[in-house]
Scaffold this motif. Sequence first.
Motif, PDB file in Angstrom:
ATOM      1  N   VAL A   1      22.244  78.901  30.034  1.00  0.00           N
ATOM      2  CA  VAL A   1      21.333  77.950  29.397  1.00  0.00           C
ATOM      3  C   VAL A   1      19.991  78.673  29.261  1.00  0.00           C
ATOM      4  O   VAL A   1      19.373  79.036  30.259  1.00  0.00           O
ATOM      5  CB  VAL A   1      21.194  76.664  30.240  1.00  0.00           C
TER       6      VAL A   1
ATOM      7  N   MET B   1      20.120  72.812  19.905  1.00  0.00           N
ATOM      8  CA  MET B   1      19.658  72.714  21.293  1.00  0.00           C
ATOM      9  C   MET B   1      20.524  71.703  22.052  1.00  0.00           C
ATOM     10  O   MET B   1      21.083  70.784  21.455  1.00  0.00           O
ATOM     11  CB  MET B   1      18.182  72.303  21.338  1.00  0.00           C
ATOM     12  N   LEU B   2      20.630  71.905  23.346  1.00  0.00           N
ATOM     13  CA  LEU B   2      21.369  70.967  24.187  1.00  0.00           C
ATOM     14  C   LEU B   2      20.632  69.626  24.188  1.00  0.00           C
ATOM     15  O   LEU B   2      19.401  69.593  24.063  1.00  0.00           O
ATOM     16  CB  LEU B   2      21.493  71.530  25.603  1.00  0.00           C
TER      17      LEU B   2
ATOM     18  N   ASN C   1      18.469  66.401  24.534  1.00  0.00           N
ATOM     19  CA  ASN C   1      17.237  66.050  25.265  1.00  0.00           C
ATOM     20  C   ASN C   1      16.604  67.240  25.972  1.00  0.00           C
ATOM     21  O   ASN C   1      16.076  67.112  27.075  1.00  0.00           O
ATOM     22  CB  ASN C   1      17.517  64.934  26.284  1.00  0.00           C
ATOM     23  N   SER C   2      16.662  68.413  25.349  1.00  0.00           N
ATOM     24  CA  SER C   2      16.081  69.602  25.970  1.00  0.00           C
ATOM     25  C   SER C   2      15.595  70.554  24.885  1.00  0.00           C
ATOM     26  O   SER C   2      15.804  70.318  23.690  1.00  0.00           O
ATOM     27  CB  SER C   2      17.123  70.324  26.838  1.00  0.00           C
ATOM     28  N   THR C   3      14.923  71.627  25.326  1.00  0.00           N
ATOM     29  CA  THR C   3      14.542  72.698  24.392  1.00  0.00           C
ATOM     30  C   THR C   3      15.298  73.969  24.785  1.00  0.00           C
ATOM     31  O   THR C   3      14.776  75.066  24.695  1.00  0.00           O
ATOM     32  CB  THR C   3      13.022  72.949  24.425  1.00  0.00           C
ATOM     33  N   GLU C   4      16.532  73.791  25.251  1.00  0.00           N
ATOM     34  CA  GLU C   4      17.361  74.925  25.660  1.00  0.00           C
ATOM     35  C   GLU C   4      18.625  74.990  24.812  1.00  0.00           C
ATOM     36  O   GLU C   4      19.093  73.974  24.298  1.00  0.00           O
ATOM     37  CB  GLU C   4      17.738  74.806  27.143  1.00  0.00           C
ATOM     38  N   ARG C   5      19.171  76.198  24.714  1.00  0.00           N
ATOM     39  CA  ARG C   5      20.426  76.398  23.986  1.00  0.00           C
ATOM     40  C   ARG C   5      21.458  77.021  24.915  1.00  0.00           C
ATOM     41  O   ARG C   5      21.106  77.700  25.881  1.00  0.00           O
ATOM     42  CB  ARG C   5      20.215  77.337  22.795  1.00  0.00           C
TER      43      ARG C   5
ATOM     44  N   TYR D   1      17.635  71.325  30.235  1.00  0.00           N
ATOM     45  CA  TYR D   1      18.792  70.476  29.970  1.00  0.00           C
ATOM     46  C   TYR D   1      19.301  69.896  31.282  1.00  0.00           C
ATOM     47  O   TYR D   1      19.515  70.622  32.244  1.00  0.00           O
ATOM     48  CB  TYR D   1      19.900  71.283  29.296  1.00  0.00           C
ATOM     49  N   ARG D   2      19.473  68.590  31.297  1.00  0.00           N
ATOM     50  CA  ARG D   2      20.037  67.912  32.472  1.00  0.00           C
ATOM     51  C   ARG D   2      21.270  67.150  32.032  1.00  0.00           C
ATOM     52  O   ARG D   2      21.162  66.181  31.284  1.00  0.00           O
ATOM     53  CB  ARG D   2      19.009  66.943  33.092  1.00  0.00           C
TER      54      ARG D   2
ATOM     55  N   ASP E   1      29.060  71.692  22.867  1.00  0.00           N
ATOM     56  CA  ASP E   1      28.759  73.077  22.520  1.00  0.00           C
ATOM     57  C   ASP E   1      29.970  73.990  22.631  1.00  0.00           C
ATOM     58  O   ASP E   1      29.996  75.067  22.050  1.00  0.00           O
ATOM     59  CB  ASP E   1      27.672  73.632  23.447  1.00  0.00           C
TER      60      ASP E   1
END
Length: 339
Positions: A103, A137-138, A140-144, A178-179, A243
């Motif tokens: 992540v 992005m995953l 509710n996050s700013t992560e991939r 990401y949670r 994903d």
Amino acid sequence: MESKVSEGGLNVTLTIRLLMHGKEVGSIIGKKGETVKKMREESGARINISEGNCPERIVTITGPTDAIFKAFAMIAYKFEEDIINCMSNSPATSKPPVTLRLVVPASQCGSLIGKGGSKIKEIRESTGAQVQVAGDMLPNSTERAVTISGTPDAIIQCVKQICVVMLESPPKGATIPYRPKPASTPVIFAGGQAYTIQGQYAIPHPDQLTKLHQLAMQQTPFPPLGQTNPAFPGEKLPLHSSDEAQNLMGQSSGLDASTPASTHELTIPNDLIGCIIGRQGTKINEIRQMSGAQIKIANATEGSSERQITITGTPANISLAQYLINARLTSEVTGMGAL
């Protein structure tokens, strides 16, 4: 701490986050936590696993780069051991690759991909691992999610290079981590009937909105999303995250001539066939390429609410194709959310 150059980059403290499914987490934890305890002691890295009743969990690995590489090596070899154990009673001859999902803050993904994809191509070629960065992005996050597949050694070399890129290009701005959400029971509509997802099956849902439809239609349960996996007898394929289908890079296309081809059939509701095919056939072609299986979708039959999918290939090809089709279905189902 004092920085010094070491293999794979600067020997500074790093934090790497991994996204794992419940079964993978169980393998890492081991009986009474013995496996993860051993990994912590032998690698010197801090390994924390997120809590909660979630289909996915976050595994956070923190420590000097050398300790992180040792921890990754232990995880990769453990996953390979699991694959070998699963295949011990299987007719499959081609071993699926080990797959890990990192992540990564979206702001660092550009550096990882490089101009025109040059960096990610360089990493693939120099390590022999397949690397795929998710386009979205995953939630509710700013992560991939960054998916790495290959042999344990290839994965370790790949992680080293990714760590160097992350050290050279720190995240820009605030990162919303990401949670994973706890397991929920989303409601979907198919053929005028509402269904809730429970484990691997969709169960008719007595929703007020569908009672009129139920009077006019025969209530038939949704076919199980997890079909029996021929490469791993007695196990059902789990539902996977949105994903997984987009990120997982499988074996090369084409059937392995050394293994007899077999055929497996799936039945999919018409309402969901579009998510398998994708726009102009992009998704089904992606699944064909990743799995190496031949996949045929029957034409719609008048009066039928279902479509037949025929998968031909080696047991390993068929398993991977089923896995990717399940992931597409899950993406569509969970994307709709609870009504």
